[in-house]
Motif scaffolding. Structure first.
Motif, mmCIF file in Angstrom:
data_model
loop_
_atom_site.group_PDB
_atom_site.id
_atom_site.type_symbol
_atom_site.label_atom_id
_atom_site.label_comp_id
_atom_site.label_asym_id
_atom_site.label_seq_id
_atom_site.Cartn_x
_atom_site.Cartn_y
_atom_site.Cartn_z
ATOM 1 N N SER A 1 0.818 -1.213 0.000
ATOM 2 C CA SER A 1 0.000 0.000 0.000
ATOM 3 C C SER A 1 0.852 1.263 0.000
ATOM 4 C CB SER A 1 -0.923 0.007 1.234
ATOM 5 O OG SER A 1 -1.751 -1.131 1.237
ATOM 6 N N PHE A 2 2.111 1.138 0.410
ATOM 7 C CA PHE A 2 3.039 2.276 0.415
ATOM 8 C C PHE A 2 3.935 2.278 -0.829
ATOM 9 C CE2 PHE A 2 1.720 2.160 4.777
ATOM 10 C CZ PHE A 2 1.831 3.458 5.230
ATOM 11 N N SER A 3 3.512 1.587 -1.870
ATOM 12 C CA SER A 3 4.339 1.486 -3.076
ATOM 13 C C SER A 3 4.672 2.827 -3.725
ATOM 14 C CB SER A 3 3.678 0.556 -4.089
ATOM 15 O OG SER A 3 2.352 0.944 -4.344
ATOM 16 N N PRO A 4 3.773 3.851 -3.714
ATOM 17 C CA PRO A 4 4.202 5.151 -4.254
ATOM 18 C C PRO A 4 5.403 5.735 -3.510
ATOM 19 C CG PRO A 4 1.814 5.083 -4.081
ATOM 20 C CD PRO A 4 2.321 3.859 -3.382
ATOM 21 N N VAL A 5 5.431 5.552 -2.208
ATOM 22 C CA VAL A 5 6.574 6.021 -1.410
ATOM 23 C C VAL A 5 7.822 5.218 -1.761
ATOM 24 C CG1 VAL A 5 7.473 6.372 0.931
ATOM 25 C CG2 VAL A 5 5.038 6.722 0.457
ATOM 26 N N ILE A 6 7.654 3.915 -1.959
ATOM 27 C CA ILE A 6 8.786 3.063 -2.322
ATOM 28 C C ILE A 6 9.320 3.434 -3.702
ATOM 29 C CG2 ILE A 6 9.453 0.674 -2.825
ATOM 30 C CD1 ILE A 6 7.414 -0.189 -0.690
ATOM 31 N N ASN A 7 8.418 3.741 -4.631
ATOM 32 C CA ASN A 7 8.844 4.162 -5.963
ATOM 33 C C ASN A 7 9.644 5.465 -5.899
ATOM 34 O OD1 ASN A 7 8.754 3.884 -8.905
ATOM 35 N ND2 ASN A 7 7.484 5.715 -8.852
ATOM 36 N N TYR A 8 9.185 6.409 -5.091
ATOM 37 C CA TYR A 8 9.913 7.672 -4.903
ATOM 38 C C TYR A 8 11.275 7.406 -4.260
ATOM 39 C CZ TYR A 8 10.928 12.438 -3.344
ATOM 40 O OH TYR A 8 11.516 13.657 -3.136
ATOM 41 N N MET A 9 11.299 6.480 -3.322
ATOM 42 C CA MET A 9 12.552 6.099 -2.649
ATOM 43 C C MET A 9 13.540 5.492 -3.641
ATOM 44 S SD MET A 9 12.887 3.425 0.522
ATOM 45 C CE MET A 9 14.486 2.844 1.095
ATOM 46 N N MET A 10 13.046 4.678 -4.574
ATOM 47 C CA MET A 10 13.910 4.094 -5.601
ATOM 48 C C MET A 10 14.576 5.178 -6.440
ATOM 49 S SD MET A 10 11.455 0.995 -6.868
ATOM 50 C CE MET A 10 12.319 0.818 -8.433
ATOM 51 N N ILE B 1 -0.637 0.778 -8.894
ATOM 52 C CA ILE B 1 -1.275 -0.532 -9.004
ATOM 53 C C ILE B 1 -0.937 -1.390 -7.783
ATOM 54 C CG2 ILE B 1 -1.247 -2.713 -10.286
ATOM 55 C CD1 ILE B 1 -2.892 -0.601 -11.680
ATOM 56 N N TRP B 2 0.343 -1.356 -7.371
ATOM 57 C CA TRP B 2 0.758 -2.115 -6.182
ATOM 58 C C TRP B 2 0.010 -1.637 -4.943
ATOM 59 C CZ3 TRP B 2 2.805 -6.594 -6.484
ATOM 60 C CH2 TRP B 2 3.780 -6.916 -7.410
ATOM 61 N N MET B 3 -0.229 -0.341 -4.854
ATOM 62 C CA MET B 3 -0.941 0.196 -3.702
ATOM 63 C C MET B 3 -2.351 -0.402 -3.628
ATOM 64 S SD MET B 3 -1.750 4.196 -2.776
ATOM 65 C CE MET B 3 -2.716 4.425 -4.270
ATOM 66 N N ILE B 4 -3.021 -0.454 -4.769
ATOM 67 C CA ILE B 4 -4.361 -1.040 -4.819
ATOM 68 C C ILE B 4 -4.300 -2.534 -4.513
ATOM 69 C CG2 ILE B 4 -6.289 -1.551 -6.377
ATOM 70 C CD1 ILE B 4 -5.565 1.099 -7.807
ATOM 71 N N PHE C 1 10.026 8.342 -11.563
ATOM 72 C CA PHE C 1 9.997 7.805 -10.207
ATOM 73 C C PHE C 1 9.124 8.622 -9.267
ATOM 74 C CE2 PHE C 1 13.935 5.746 -11.661
ATOM 75 C CZ PHE C 1 13.709 4.455 -11.209
ATOM 76 N N THR C 2 8.170 9.347 -9.791
ATOM 77 C CA THR C 2 7.275 10.113 -8.928
ATOM 78 C C THR C 2 6.304 9.159 -8.225
ATOM 79 O OG1 THR C 2 5.795 10.465 -10.801
ATOM 80 C CG2 THR C 2 7.397 12.200 -10.328
ATOM 81 N N ALA C 3 5.707 9.648 -7.139
ATOM 82 C CA ALA C 3 4.814 8.810 -6.344
ATOM 83 C C ALA C 3 3.414 8.738 -6.939
ATOM 84 C CB ALA C 3 4.754 9.339 -4.919
ATOM 85 N N PHE C 4 3.028 9.744 -7.739
ATOM 86 C CA PHE C 4 1.647 9.806 -8.227
ATOM 87 C C PHE C 4 1.609 10.542 -9.560
ATOM 88 C CE2 PHE C 4 -2.535 11.914 -8.426
ATOM 89 C CZ PHE C 4 -3.364 10.815 -8.277
ATOM 90 N N ASP C 5 0.720 10.124 -10.450
ATOM 91 C CA ASP C 5 0.555 10.768 -11.748
ATOM 92 C C ASP C 5 -0.943 10.915 -12.020
ATOM 93 O OD1 ASP C 5 0.341 11.362 -14.543
ATOM 94 O OD2 ASP C 5 2.387 10.644 -14.810
ATOM 95 N N LYS C 6 -1.434 12.130 -11.941
ATOM 96 C CA LYS C 6 -2.876 12.363 -12.102
ATOM 97 C C LYS C 6 -3.358 12.070 -13.511
ATOM 98 C CE LYS C 6 -2.548 17.312 -13.177
ATOM 99 N NZ LYS C 6 -3.007 18.672 -12.808
ATOM 100 N N ASP C 7 -2.471 12.227 -14.515
ATOM 101 C CA ASP C 7 -2.870 11.948 -15.899
ATOM 102 C C ASP C 7 -3.213 10.475 -16.086
ATOM 103 O OD1 ASP C 7 -2.519 14.596 -16.649
ATOM 104 O OD2 ASP C 7 -0.411 14.309 -17.145
ATOM 105 N N ILE C 8 -2.448 9.597 -15.433
ATOM 106 C CA ILE C 8 -2.712 8.162 -15.535
ATOM 107 C C ILE C 8 -4.036 7.812 -14.872
ATOM 108 C CG2 ILE C 8 -1.918 5.890 -14.760
ATOM 109 C CD1 ILE C 8 0.928 6.865 -15.149
ATOM 110 N N VAL C 9 -4.274 8.403 -13.715
ATOM 111 C CA VAL C 9 -5.503 8.122 -12.967
ATOM 112 C C VAL C 9 -6.742 8.549 -13.751
ATOM 113 C CG1 VAL C 9 -6.765 8.660 -10.833
ATOM 114 C CG2 VAL C 9 -4.319 8.278 -10.762
ATOM 115 N N GLN C 10 -6.601 9.523 -14.618
ATOM 116 C CA GLN C 10 -7.735 10.023 -15.391
ATOM 117 C C GLN C 10 -8.064 9.164 -16.614
ATOM 118 O OE1 GLN C 10 -6.618 14.074 -16.246
ATOM 119 N NE2 GLN C 10 -7.112 14.808 -14.190
#
Length: 501
Positions: free
Chosen positions: A129-138, A406-409, A265-274
């Motif tokens: 569920s913390f995968s966005p944070v892990i992606n940013y950490m990478m 996706i990993w977060m979900i 490596f950003t934690a979130f992308d609003k364009d993808i979510v849309q």
């Protein structure tokens, strides 16, 4: 006196030179223009030389990159990914043995079946569920350091769990700490493989994710033997050491291309979510995890509910992993020929039918083994096709940020899946009743069929988008700006396009 040889005579034969200022200016201007032309020609020549050099460098780079695509060191990366899956998801699948033992032996006083199911859910889902944070950490510390941190956490979690004697201690160690260790190892490991494979991407994914199946066999059968000969706590210690060593071998072998292909490596992308594709993908992951985790965690206990021993339950649980180890490469071969999403759609349709038609009436050990083998071979298709499907749907540059969401979900779905499964189970455990898991089987079967439907819609979305786009290679395209109508998705579900899906 020779007059012809005199200086006066020489001068008299020459015509006088008249000085004209305008002519001198013209000559100077001509010289300057000629000089400028020569300078420009030199600059153009230098520029052409630089362009040619850059072109050669690009060609060399392409050739170099091509040498590592689908061959050479790419297979070393595949082996490293195999080890990561062996020591992460393989270990996690071994929780079925501990779950069954805890449930039937009252290992921790005051702990109920809901406690143990929550611990399994936490171990699977909280870290993801913390995968966005892990992606940013990478992006900040790098892929290999991230995996190393996760490996240390995973080792510490299981080692401390072996010394736990109270329920809350097990929640923190085998649950929470193990969860973050699993996520920090598995998430970076999943994103490396697609960088090295194109034509054999799903096959390589199947071989790599077969590591979780082989690991599951080793940890289910091996740790069950340790539980019976030593204790459940010694099993945890031995498992932690094995996983720790294997992940370090994988870390030494890993090489990434993150900088070359400019991965985000950003934690979130609003364009993808849309995009509609993201939400179809998300619904597939949720329904798939509902079925997958319920079956994975309950098969050992399901076998004991039929009247068989815990050791026989561990064999059935191991058969899921054997089916996974044998089935995922086969599914990968088919997926490379027909497309990952297409093959996974068929796989989850079959698994859904098996849960409803085979698991519910099961009463014998042989039926349980057959069910475990068939479902194990097919229900883990998500792990082999996930990375290629993400790259196919959203492109390489946005692969990591899409993965993190996706990993977060998946983590949230995995967190509640064991709880749903154990809530549907009748009774607390420790008694024989073949009908204890009927409701679980119905829930898992419907979940897998829903996952297959979502994949069919995802296929329609990708195909409809292909017809809108002029680009031939989905890895390098930016699909965010393309709008696909619901009718186009539905009508394109069974269509073919220039690229496999």
């Amino acid at each position: 006196m020779n007059i012809l040889n005199s200086p006066v005579s020489e001068m008299s034969n020459e015509k006088p030179i008249k000085s004209n200022p305008d002519d001198q200016t013209k000559d100077i201007n001509k010289d300057q223009l000629r000089s400028l032309e020569l300078t420009r020609e030199a600059d153009d020549s230098q520029e052409d030389s630089n362009v040619a050099k850059e072109s050669i460098d690009v060609e060399k780079q392409i050739v170099t990159e091509d040498r590592s695509i689908d061959r050479g060191y790419a297979w070393v990366i595949c082996f490293a990914s195999f080890l990561i899956n062996f020591a992460s998801w393989g270990q996690n699948s071994g929780f079925a043995i501990y779950f069954s033992y805890y449930l039937n032996n009252d290992t921790f006083k005051g702990a109920t079946k809901m406690d143990y199911s929550f611990i399994g859910g936490i171990a699977f889902g909280v870290g993801l569920s913390f995968s966005p944070v892990i992606n940013y950490m990478m992006g900040k510390v790098g892929t290999r350091p991230t995996i190393a941190i996760g490996n240390c956490l995973q080792f510490t979690a299981l080692m401390l769990a072996s010394f736990s004697r109270k329920k809350w201690q097990l929640y923190l160690t085998q649950g929470l700490m193990q969860s973050f260790g699993l996520a920090l190892v598995s998430i970076p490991g999943t994103t490396i493989l697609p960088q090295y494979f194109k034509k054999k991407r799903v096959l390589s994914g199947g071989l790599a994710t077969a590591g979780s199946g082989v690991g599951g066999i080793c940890f289910n059968l091996g740790m069950q033997h340790v539980v019976e000969t030593k204790s459940v706590f010694w099993a945890l210690r031995i498992q932690s050491i094995i996983g720790f060593i294997l992940v370090w071998i994988a870390i030494i072998l890993i090489r990434t291309k993150d900088k070359k292909i400019n991965i985000q490596f950003t934690a979130f992308d609003k364009d993808i979510v849309q995009t509609a594709g993201f939400w179809i993908f998300a619904l597939f992951v949720i329904t798939c995890m509902f079925g997958y985790v319920v079956v994975l965690y309950t098969l050992a206990e399901f076998t004991t509910a039929l009247g068989y021993s815990e050791y026989q339950g561990s064999i059935v649980s191991a058969m899921v992993q054997l089916g996974s180890a044998l089935g995922r490469p086969c599914v990968g071969l088919l997926a490379d020929k027909f497309g990952g999403v297409t093959v996974a759609t068929g796989a989850y349709t079959i698994v859904g039918i098996l849960c409803l038609a085979m698991c519910i009436p099961a009463r014998t050990f042989g039926t349980a083994i057959a069910f475990a083998l068939f479902t194990g071979a097919l229900m883990g298709s998500i792990y082999g096709m996930l990375a290629p499907a993400v790259a196919r749907t959203f492109g390489f540059k946005k692969m990591n940020v899409t993965f993190s969401m996706i990993w977060m979900i998946m983590g949230v779905a995995g967190l509640f899946s064991p709880v749903i499964g154990i809530k549907l189970k009748r009774g607390e455990g420790g008694f024989v009743d073949p009908t204890q898991y009927v409701d679980c089987s119905i829930f898992a079967g419907v979940s897998f069929l829903a996952a297959a439907l979502c994949l069919l819609l995802l296929r329609g979305y990708i195909k409809a988008r292909d017809f809108l786009s002029e680009q031939g290679d989905s890895d390098n395209m930016d699909p965010i700006g393309l709008t696909v109508t619901p009718m186009a998705v539905i009508t394109s579900c069974f269509k073919a396009s220039h690229e496999k899906t």
